[in-house]
Scaffold this active site. Structure first.
Site, PDB file in Angstrom:
ATOM      1  N   LYS A  83       0.862  -1.189   0.000  1.00 15.57           N
ATOM      2  CA  LYS A  83       0.000   0.000   0.000  1.00 15.57           C
ATOM      3  C   LYS A  83       0.901   1.244   0.000  1.00 15.57           C
ATOM      4  O   LYS A  83       1.777   1.374   0.860  1.00 15.57           O
ATOM      5  CB  LYS A  83      -0.884  -0.021   1.244  1.00 15.57           C
ATOM      6  CG  LYS A  83      -2.157   0.798   1.191  1.00 15.57           C
ATOM      7  CD  LYS A  83      -3.005   0.516   2.430  1.00 15.57           C
ATOM      8  CE  LYS A  83      -4.229   1.406   2.473  1.00 15.57           C
ATOM      9  NZ  LYS A  83      -4.980   1.228   3.743  1.00 15.57           N
TER      10      LYS A  83
HETATM   11  O1  G3P Z   1      -7.471   2.341   5.899  1.00 24.62           O
HETATM   12  C1  G3P Z   1      -7.720   3.376   5.008  1.00 24.62           C
HETATM   13  C2  G3P Z   1      -8.997   4.108   5.386  1.00 24.62           C
HETATM   14  O2  G3P Z   1     -10.037   3.194   5.540  1.00 24.62           O
HETATM   15  C3  G3P Z   1      -8.852   4.999   6.597  1.00 24.62           C
HETATM   16  O3  G3P Z   1     -10.121   5.369   7.040  1.00 24.62           O
HETATM   17  O4  G3P Z   1     -11.546   6.386   8.828  1.00 24.62           O
HETATM   18  O5  G3P Z   1      -9.037   6.751   8.863  1.00 24.62           O
HETATM   19  O6  G3P Z   1     -10.462   7.856   7.113  1.00 24.62           O
HETATM   20  P1  G3P Z   1     -10.286   6.645   8.025  1.00 24.62           P
END
Ligand code: G3P
Length: 214
Positions: A83
């Site tokens: 990633k």
């Molecule tokens: O893992 C990537 C993404 O899902 C992060 O989500 O809630 O931190 O914006 P968030």
């Protein structure tokens, strides 16, 4: 359609596996930090129970560093996807990984132009963050619509859209209507998706009426 669990927590991932709702797992530095484990140990523990793609995010921001770090993660297991945050150096590393057949996910995508470049560079997945856009009053699903439209215009554009930053069930339903391929869902949102008050009300009424069976 694929559902991934957006977590590095083994219990949450196992719950998804038990429900048949874990085609893969995405992690990020924030999720790994919550485990209290080293990056390698956390990813190894996930790969021990998950057969689908397991996404491990690099921290390096220069192409050579991204490549070296990503190769380390890719050596952990055959189902690792590297990633990589969307950036110039990251695109250079994506191209190098693609040439070697190593799967990549370009993350922190917030525009269609970023998604186009990531897909053209050879990314396996592009990862737009709908929740973080909604958080600043920019309709996240409009981005998914645009990316899906562009990708559908070019069948050779094989990158799959992973919808991320999912905060509620509509962050799954609306992108699914737009044709997104993969949804990486936190455990709490999976739970929200299961429940509906009318279902609960209906079950209670049936059980109540069943007491009248002769
Ligand atoms: O893992 C990537 C993404 O899902 C992060 O989500 O809630 O931190 O914006 P968030």
């Amino acid at each position: 359609m694929k559902i991934y669990v957006d977590s590095a927590d083994i219990a949450e991932i196992q719950n998804g596996l038990d429900l048949g709702l874990c085609d893969g797992v995405t992690t990020n530095p924030t999720l790994i930090a919550k485990t209290g484990k080293s990056m390698t140990t956390a990813i190894e523990d996930i790969c021990n129970i998950v057969e689908g793609d397991v996404h491990a995010e690099v921290l390096s921001l220069d192409a050579e560093g991204i490549y070296k770090e990503g190769k380390e993660y890719a050596s952990i297991a055959s189902n690792i996807v590297v990633k990589i945050p969307m950036c110039h150096e990251g695109l250079k590393a994506v191209k190098r990984f693609a040439d070697e057949g190593i799967k990549t996910n370009v993350t922190l995508i917030f525009s269609t132009s970023q998604a186009i470049l990531a897909a053209k560079a050879g990314a396996t997945n592009v990862c737009p963050f709908v929740g973080r856009l909604d958080d600043i009053s920019i309709p996240g699903n409009e981005l998914i619509n645009e990316i899906a439209t562009v990708f559908n215009n070019y069948p050779t554009m094989t990158a799959e859209i992973i919808v991320a930053s999912i905060r509620n069930p509509l962050h799954v339903v609306e992108p699914a209507m737009a044709g997104a391929h993969i949804f990486t869902i936190p455990a709490g949102v999976l739970k929200q998706m299961e429940n509906h008050p009318l279902t609960d009300k209906g079950i209670a009424a049936f059980l109540q009426d069943a007491k009248k069976f002769v």
